[in-house]
Design a protein around this motif. Sequence first.
Motif, PDB file in Angstrom:
ATOM      1  N   LEU A 115       0.838  -1.205   0.083  1.00  0.00           N
ATOM      2  CA  LEU A 115       0.032  -0.078   0.024  1.00  0.00           C
ATOM      3  C   LEU A 115       0.872   1.221   0.128  1.00  0.00           C
ATOM      4  O   LEU A 115       2.056   1.274   0.194  1.00  0.00           O
ATOM      5  CB  LEU A 115      -0.966  -0.126   1.368  1.00  0.00           C
ATOM      6  CG  LEU A 115      -1.860  -1.163   1.349  1.00  0.00           C
ATOM      7  CD1 LEU A 115      -2.809  -0.972   2.663  1.00  0.00           C
ATOM      8  CD2 LEU A 115      -2.654  -1.768   0.440  1.00  0.00           C
ATOM      9  N   THR A 116       0.205   2.383  -0.503  1.00  0.00           N
ATOM     10  CA  THR A 116       0.810   3.658  -0.225  1.00  0.00           C
ATOM     11  C   THR A 116       1.398   4.019   1.341  1.00  0.00           C
ATOM     12  O   THR A 116       0.536   3.585   2.124  1.00  0.00           O
ATOM     13  CB  THR A 116       0.239   4.788  -1.009  1.00  0.00           C
ATOM     14  OG1 THR A 116      -1.226   5.016  -0.430  1.00  0.00           O
ATOM     15  CG2 THR A 116       0.017   4.730  -2.199  1.00  0.00           C
ATOM     16  N   PRO A 117       2.391   4.515   1.575  1.00  0.00           N
ATOM     17  CA  PRO A 117       2.513   4.953   2.996  1.00  0.00           C
ATOM     18  C   PRO A 117       1.355   5.616   3.700  1.00  0.00           C
ATOM     19  O   PRO A 117       0.628   6.381   3.104  1.00  0.00           O
ATOM     20  CB  PRO A 117       3.882   5.893   2.907  1.00  0.00           C
ATOM     21  CG  PRO A 117       4.471   5.464   1.838  1.00  0.00           C
ATOM     22  CD  PRO A 117       3.317   5.042   0.786  1.00  0.00           C
ATOM     23  N   GLY A 118       1.241   5.132   4.918  1.00  0.00           N
ATOM     24  CA  GLY A 118       0.060   5.554   5.694  1.00  0.00           C
ATOM     25  C   GLY A 118      -1.199   4.942   5.633  1.00  0.00           C
ATOM     26  O   GLY A 118      -2.353   5.559   6.433  1.00  0.00           O
ATOM     27  N   ARG A 182     -13.667  -2.390  -0.529  1.00  0.00           N
ATOM     28  CA  ARG A 182     -12.944  -1.560  -1.599  1.00  0.00           C
ATOM     29  C   ARG A 182     -12.062  -0.350  -1.036  1.00  0.00           C
ATOM     30  O   ARG A 182     -12.572   0.226   0.300  1.00  0.00           O
ATOM     31  CB  ARG A 182     -13.956  -0.762  -2.513  1.00  0.00           C
ATOM     32  CG  ARG A 182     -15.080  -1.596  -3.104  1.00  0.00           C
ATOM     33  CD  ARG A 182     -14.396  -2.174  -4.235  1.00  0.00           C
ATOM     34  NE  ARG A 182     -15.291  -3.301  -5.164  1.00  0.00           N
ATOM     35  CZ  ARG A 182     -15.047  -3.898  -6.276  1.00  0.00           C
ATOM     36  NH1 ARG A 182     -13.674  -3.842  -6.520  1.00  0.00           N
ATOM     37  NH2 ARG A 182     -15.865  -4.617  -6.756  1.00  0.00           N
ATOM     38  N   ASN A 183     -11.016  -0.386  -1.706  1.00  0.00           N
ATOM     39  CA  ASN A 183      -9.972   0.757  -1.210  1.00  0.00           C
ATOM     40  C   ASN A 183      -9.875   1.890  -2.180  1.00  0.00           C
ATOM     41  O   ASN A 183     -10.393   1.624  -3.484  1.00  0.00           O
ATOM     42  CB  ASN A 183      -8.618   0.143  -1.341  1.00  0.00           C
ATOM     43  CG  ASN A 183      -8.249  -1.023  -0.297  1.00  0.00           C
ATOM     44  OD1 ASN A 183      -8.614  -0.733   1.096  1.00  0.00           O
ATOM     45  ND2 ASN A 183      -8.011  -2.249  -0.803  1.00  0.00           N
ATOM     46  N   VAL A 187      -4.462   3.495  -3.639  1.00  0.00           N
ATOM     47  CA  VAL A 187      -4.100   3.060  -2.352  1.00  0.00           C
ATOM     48  C   VAL A 187      -3.194   1.907  -2.446  1.00  0.00           C
ATOM     49  O   VAL A 187      -2.121   1.645  -1.750  1.00  0.00           O
ATOM     50  CB  VAL A 187      -5.195   2.547  -1.307  1.00  0.00           C
ATOM     51  CG1 VAL A 187      -4.793   2.030  -0.043  1.00  0.00           C
ATOM     52  CG2 VAL A 187      -5.799   3.902  -0.965  1.00  0.00           C
ATOM     53  N   VAL A 188      -3.779   0.720  -3.369  1.00  0.00           N
ATOM     54  CA  VAL A 188      -2.941  -0.595  -3.487  1.00  0.00           C
ATOM     55  C   VAL A 188      -1.978  -0.298  -4.750  1.00  0.00           C
ATOM     56  O   VAL A 188      -2.397  -0.200  -5.638  1.00  0.00           O
ATOM     57  CB  VAL A 188      -3.912  -1.655  -3.570  1.00  0.00           C
ATOM     58  CG1 VAL A 188      -3.268  -2.784  -3.902  1.00  0.00           C
ATOM     59  CG2 VAL A 188      -4.840  -1.669  -2.549  1.00  0.00           C
ATOM     60  N   VAL A 189      -0.719  -0.235  -4.450  1.00  0.00           N
ATOM     61  CA  VAL A 189       0.195  -0.101  -5.308  1.00  0.00           C
ATOM     62  C   VAL A 189       0.699  -1.668  -6.220  1.00  0.00           C
ATOM     63  O   VAL A 189       1.270  -1.552  -7.174  1.00  0.00           O
ATOM     64  CB  VAL A 189       1.441   0.672  -5.137  1.00  0.00           C
ATOM     65  CG1 VAL A 189       0.919   2.272  -4.641  1.00  0.00           C
ATOM     66  CG2 VAL A 189       2.423   0.156  -3.820  1.00  0.00           C
ATOM     67  N   LYS A 190       0.584  -2.636  -5.498  1.00  0.00           N
ATOM     68  CA  LYS A 190       0.951  -4.014  -5.847  1.00  0.00           C
ATOM     69  C   LYS A 190       0.259  -4.920  -5.196  1.00  0.00           C
ATOM     70  O   LYS A 190      -0.133  -4.923  -3.963  1.00  0.00           O
ATOM     71  CB  LYS A 190       2.437  -4.118  -5.734  1.00  0.00           C
ATOM     72  CG  LYS A 190       3.257  -5.323  -5.778  1.00  0.00           C
ATOM     73  CD  LYS A 190       4.442  -5.482  -5.462  1.00  0.00           C
ATOM     74  CE  LYS A 190       5.377  -6.978  -6.102  1.00  0.00           C
ATOM     75  NZ  LYS A 190       6.816  -6.974  -5.638  1.00  0.00           N
ATOM     76  N   GLN A 191      -0.174  -5.968  -5.916  1.00  0.00           N
ATOM     77  CA  GLN A 191      -0.604  -7.132  -5.585  1.00  0.00           C
ATOM     78  C   GLN A 191      -0.036  -8.522  -5.704  1.00  0.00           C
ATOM     79  O   GLN A 191       0.314  -8.613  -7.025  1.00  0.00           O
ATOM     80  CB  GLN A 191      -2.139  -7.390  -5.748  1.00  0.00           C
ATOM     81  CG  GLN A 191      -2.987  -6.018  -5.315  1.00  0.00           C
ATOM     82  CD  GLN A 191      -4.382  -6.174  -5.933  1.00  0.00           C
ATOM     83  OE1 GLN A 191      -4.677  -6.061  -7.027  1.00  0.00           O
ATOM     84  NE2 GLN A 191      -5.540  -6.331  -4.888  1.00  0.00           N
ATOM     85  N   GLU A 192       0.038  -9.600  -4.945  1.00  0.00           N
ATOM     86  CA  GLU A 192       0.416 -10.685  -5.206  1.00  0.00           C
ATOM     87  C   GLU A 192      -0.448 -12.007  -4.357  1.00  0.00           C
ATOM     88  O   GLU A 192      -0.849 -11.515  -3.419  1.00  0.00           O
ATOM     89  CB  GLU A 192       1.966 -10.930  -4.668  1.00  0.00           C
ATOM     90  CG  GLU A 192       2.943  -9.883  -5.244  1.00  0.00           C
ATOM     91  CD  GLU A 192       4.045 -10.002  -4.320  1.00  0.00           C
ATOM     92  OE1 GLU A 192       5.197 -10.724  -4.726  1.00  0.00           O
ATOM     93  OE2 GLU A 192       4.571  -9.119  -3.500  1.00  0.00           O
ATOM     94  N   ASN A 193      -0.357 -13.149  -5.241  1.00  0.00           N
ATOM     95  CA  ASN A 193      -1.041 -14.066  -4.253  1.00  0.00           C
ATOM     96  C   ASN A 193      -0.347 -15.651  -4.709  1.00  0.00           C
ATOM     97  O   ASN A 193       0.500 -15.421  -5.991  1.00  0.00           O
ATOM     98  CB  ASN A 193      -2.453 -14.296  -4.505  1.00  0.00           C
ATOM     99  CG  ASN A 193      -2.896 -14.787  -6.264  1.00  0.00           C
ATOM    100  OD1 ASN A 193      -2.059 -14.745  -6.992  1.00  0.00           O
ATOM    101  ND2 ASN A 193      -4.027 -15.411  -6.283  1.00  0.00           N
TER     102      ASN A 193
END
Length: 205
Positions: A115-118, A182-183, A187-193
């Motif tokens: 996520l983005t900082p904060g 939902r964000n 806000v979410v900059v990268k996703q992995e699974n």
Amino acid sequence: MIIEMRTYTLKPGTLAEVEKRFGDKLPEREKHSKLAAFWHSEVGPLNQIIHVWTYDSFEQRSAIRAAAVKDGSWPPPIQEFVTDMQSEVFLPAPFSPPLTPRQVGPLFEIRQYTLTPGSIPGLIERWSDKIEGRTKFSPLVGGWYSEFGALNKWVHIWAYKDANERFSVRAAAAAGGQWPARNPPGVVVKQENAFVMPSAFSPIR
């Protein structure tokens, strides 16, 4: 409580021997503290094992690991098979269930978001509003945010009977408006699974 997730990448073809040696040594290691979970990758980054440990504090973690090394109970003799090691420390969200032994799998999905900082507090607030409805469809194993290692990271782990249940559960939760939480855009900059499976000695399986 802190949660340490250790991810080791192995040489291809060595998983069975690594799990055997890890399992053989585990009773000695568990004289100091208990293993929470042990999985190996099936889909996603291959040839990986993930072992999860809980501690009351960083001080307890350091003391336990030092004692285990001193008495020879740890580490297991797997160094010849390991090509990369990663250790991350997380804190559990308020709704994250305790990491106690249970049979809820055997398929587990580990989803990791950067996520983005904060942004972590806002995500936890949004999830808190949705999580009860989502867990009616399948068990949440953990919802954790990073403290050491890769920062601004959110990890959530879900249990399913198989891949078919995973797809049907996600579709049903979305159709009923229970998921996802939902964000805001960006806000979410990268996703992995990854899909992982438990070892025979994993307390969560």
